[in-house]
Design a protein around this motif. Sequence first.
Motif, PDB file in Angstrom:
ATOM      1  N   TYR A  21       0.833  -1.205   0.000  1.00  0.00           N
ATOM      2  CA  TYR A  21       0.000   0.000   0.000  1.00  0.00           C
ATOM      3  C   TYR A  21       0.865   1.252   0.000  1.00  0.00           C
ATOM      4  O   TYR A  21       0.651   2.170  -0.793  1.00  0.00           O
ATOM      5  CB  TYR A  21      -0.936  -0.018   1.210  1.00  0.00           C
ATOM      6  N   VAL A  22       1.835   1.288   0.891  1.00  0.00           N
ATOM      7  CA  VAL A  22       2.727   2.451   0.984  1.00  0.00           C
ATOM      8  C   VAL A  22       3.549   2.586  -0.288  1.00  0.00           C
ATOM      9  O   VAL A  22       3.770   3.688  -0.791  1.00  0.00           O
ATOM     10  CB  VAL A  22       3.638   2.328   2.232  1.00  0.00           C
ATOM     11  N   LYS A  23       3.986   1.474  -0.823  1.00  0.00           N
ATOM     12  CA  LYS A  23       4.816   1.483  -2.035  1.00  0.00           C
ATOM     13  C   LYS A  23       4.067   2.094  -3.218  1.00  0.00           C
ATOM     14  O   LYS A  23       4.631   2.888  -3.968  1.00  0.00           O
ATOM     15  CB  LYS A  23       5.240   0.052  -2.360  1.00  0.00           C
ATOM     16  N   GLU A  24       2.802   1.758  -3.373  1.00  0.00           N
ATOM     17  CA  GLU A  24       2.040   2.235  -4.521  1.00  0.00           C
ATOM     18  C   GLU A  24       1.531   3.654  -4.356  1.00  0.00           C
ATOM     19  O   GLU A  24       1.505   4.416  -5.324  1.00  0.00           O
ATOM     20  CB  GLU A  24       0.849   1.306  -4.780  1.00  0.00           C
ATOM     21  N   LEU A  25       1.149   4.043  -3.159  1.00  0.00           N
ATOM     22  CA  LEU A  25       0.460   5.319  -3.006  1.00  0.00           C
ATOM     23  C   LEU A  25       1.283   6.430  -2.341  1.00  0.00           C
ATOM     24  O   LEU A  25       1.027   7.605  -2.602  1.00  0.00           O
ATOM     25  CB  LEU A  25      -0.831   5.117  -2.207  1.00  0.00           C
ATOM     26  N   ILE A  26       2.238   6.077  -1.509  1.00  0.00           N
ATOM     27  CA  ILE A  26       2.900   7.119  -0.734  1.00  0.00           C
ATOM     28  C   ILE A  26       4.360   7.261  -1.132  1.00  0.00           C
ATOM     29  O   ILE A  26       4.759   8.288  -1.693  1.00  0.00           O
ATOM     30  CB  ILE A  26       2.759   6.847   0.783  1.00  0.00           C
ATOM     31  N   ASP A  27       5.178   6.256  -0.807  1.00  0.00           N
ATOM     32  CA  ASP A  27       6.615   6.366  -1.046  1.00  0.00           C
ATOM     33  C   ASP A  27       7.163   4.996  -1.422  1.00  0.00           C
ATOM     34  O   ASP A  27       7.011   4.040  -0.669  1.00  0.00           O
ATOM     35  CB  ASP A  27       7.308   6.899   0.218  1.00  0.00           C
ATOM     36  N   TYR A  28       7.802   4.939  -2.581  1.00  0.00           N
ATOM     37  CA  TYR A  28       8.291   3.660  -3.098  1.00  0.00           C
ATOM     38  C   TYR A  28       9.337   3.044  -2.181  1.00  0.00           C
ATOM     39  O   TYR A  28       9.257   1.872  -1.837  1.00  0.00           O
ATOM     40  CB  TYR A  28       8.868   3.876  -4.503  1.00  0.00           C
ATOM     41  N   LYS A  29      10.337   3.820  -1.763  1.00  0.00           N
ATOM     42  CA  LYS A  29      11.433   3.274  -0.949  1.00  0.00           C
ATOM     43  C   LYS A  29      10.948   2.848   0.438  1.00  0.00           C
ATOM     44  O   LYS A  29      11.388   1.829   0.965  1.00  0.00           O
ATOM     45  CB  LYS A  29      12.569   4.284  -0.833  1.00  0.00           C
ATOM     46  N   GLU A  30      10.075   3.622   1.030  1.00  0.00           N
ATOM     47  CA  GLU A  30       9.546   3.262   2.352  1.00  0.00           C
ATOM     48  C   GLU A  30       8.712   1.985   2.272  1.00  0.00           C
ATOM     49  O   GLU A  30       8.776   1.128   3.151  1.00  0.00           O
ATOM     50  CB  GLU A  30       8.697   4.403   2.910  1.00  0.00           C
ATOM     51  N   GLY A  31       7.959   1.833   1.209  1.00  0.00           N
ATOM     52  CA  GLY A  31       7.180   0.609   1.012  1.00  0.00           C
ATOM     53  C   GLY A  31       8.067  -0.606   0.848  1.00  0.00           C
ATOM     54  O   GLY A  31       7.763  -1.681   1.376  1.00  0.00           O
ATOM     55  N   GLU A  32       9.170  -0.446   0.128  1.00  0.00           N
ATOM     56  CA  GLU A  32      10.115  -1.555  -0.035  1.00  0.00           C
ATOM     57  C   GLU A  32      10.712  -1.968   1.306  1.00  0.00           C
ATOM     58  O   GLU A  32      10.908  -3.158   1.552  1.00  0.00           O
ATOM     59  CB  GLU A  32      11.239  -1.155  -0.999  1.00  0.00           C
ATOM     60  N   LYS A  33      10.996  -1.009   2.172  1.00  0.00           N
ATOM     61  CA  LYS A  33      11.535  -1.330   3.502  1.00  0.00           C
ATOM     62  C   LYS A  33      10.519  -2.109   4.334  1.00  0.00           C
ATOM     63  O   LYS A  33      10.876  -3.072   5.017  1.00  0.00           O
ATOM     64  CB  LYS A  33      11.932  -0.050   4.238  1.00  0.00           C
ATOM     65  N   ILE A  34       9.259  -1.703   4.280  1.00  0.00           N
ATOM     66  CA  ILE A  34       8.221  -2.383   5.057  1.00  0.00           C
ATOM     67  C   ILE A  34       8.019  -3.800   4.535  1.00  0.00           C
ATOM     68  O   ILE A  34       7.877  -4.752   5.315  1.00  0.00           O
ATOM     69  CB  ILE A  34       6.908  -1.573   5.034  1.00  0.00           C
ATOM     70  N   ILE A  35       8.022  -3.975   3.219  1.00  0.00           N
ATOM     71  CA  ILE A  35       7.901  -5.313   2.631  1.00  0.00           C
ATOM     72  C   ILE A  35       9.084  -6.173   3.053  1.00  0.00           C
ATOM     73  O   ILE A  35       8.928  -7.348   3.410  1.00  0.00           O
ATOM     74  CB  ILE A  35       7.798  -5.230   1.094  1.00  0.00           C
ATOM     75  N   GLY A  36      10.276  -5.617   3.034  1.00  0.00           N
ATOM     76  CA  GLY A  36      11.464  -6.351   3.460  1.00  0.00           C
ATOM     77  C   GLY A  36      11.388  -6.771   4.916  1.00  0.00           C
ATOM     78  O   GLY A  36      11.781  -7.889   5.274  1.00  0.00           O
ATOM     79  N   LEU A  37      10.874  -5.884   5.764  1.00  0.00           N
ATOM     80  CA  LEU A  37      10.698  -6.248   7.176  1.00  0.00           C
ATOM     81  C   LEU A  37       9.690  -7.383   7.327  1.00  0.00           C
ATOM     82  O   LEU A  37       9.872  -8.276   8.161  1.00  0.00           O
ATOM     83  CB  LEU A  37      10.241  -5.035   7.980  1.00  0.00           C
ATOM     84  N   GLY A  38       8.639  -7.368   6.528  1.00  0.00           N
ATOM     85  CA  GLY A  38       7.654  -8.448   6.575  1.00  0.00           C
ATOM     86  C   GLY A  38       8.256  -9.777   6.163  1.00  0.00           C
ATOM     87  O   GLY A  38       7.989 -10.811   6.782  1.00  0.00           O
ATOM     88  N   VAL A  39       9.090  -9.765   5.126  1.00  0.00           N
ATOM     89  CA  VAL A  39       9.729 -11.000   4.675  1.00  0.00           C
ATOM     90  C   VAL A  39      10.732 -11.492   5.718  1.00  0.00           C
ATOM     91  O   VAL A  39      10.781 -12.688   6.022  1.00  0.00           O
ATOM     92  CB  VAL A  39      10.411 -10.774   3.305  1.00  0.00           C
ATOM     93  N   LEU A  40      11.523 -10.595   6.270  1.00  0.00           N
ATOM     94  CA  LEU A  40      12.479 -10.986   7.316  1.00  0.00           C
ATOM     95  C   LEU A  40      11.758 -11.530   8.549  1.00  0.00           C
ATOM     96  O   LEU A  40      12.192 -12.516   9.144  1.00  0.00           O
ATOM     97  CB  LEU A  40      13.365  -9.805   7.703  1.00  0.00           C
TER      98      LEU A  40
END
Length: 78
Positions: A21-40
């Motif tokens: 959600y954050v990646k598509e609508l707000i900030d691409y880099k911040e969304g990538e960090k949140i996705i990475g935290l979810g995978v970790l």
Amino acid sequence: MKYILRILFFVMIGLLVRGYYVKELIDYKEGEKIIGLGVLFGAFIYLPIFLYHRWKNKNISDYMLTDDNMKKMTDKKK
């Protein structure tokens, strides 16, 4: 333990959904960090706890191909 695993699973899914959600609508880099935290979180916290829960009180030799187990399998075919 079952309820803890369910809560952790929904936390992991929530992190991934929030990240997309954050990646598509707000900030691409911040969304990538949140996705990475979810995978970790899923790989290093949820998965070991889940595997421990599923394998506790199990005999690992029941799942190995030993000579005794091979004989049992061939006897069942006959």
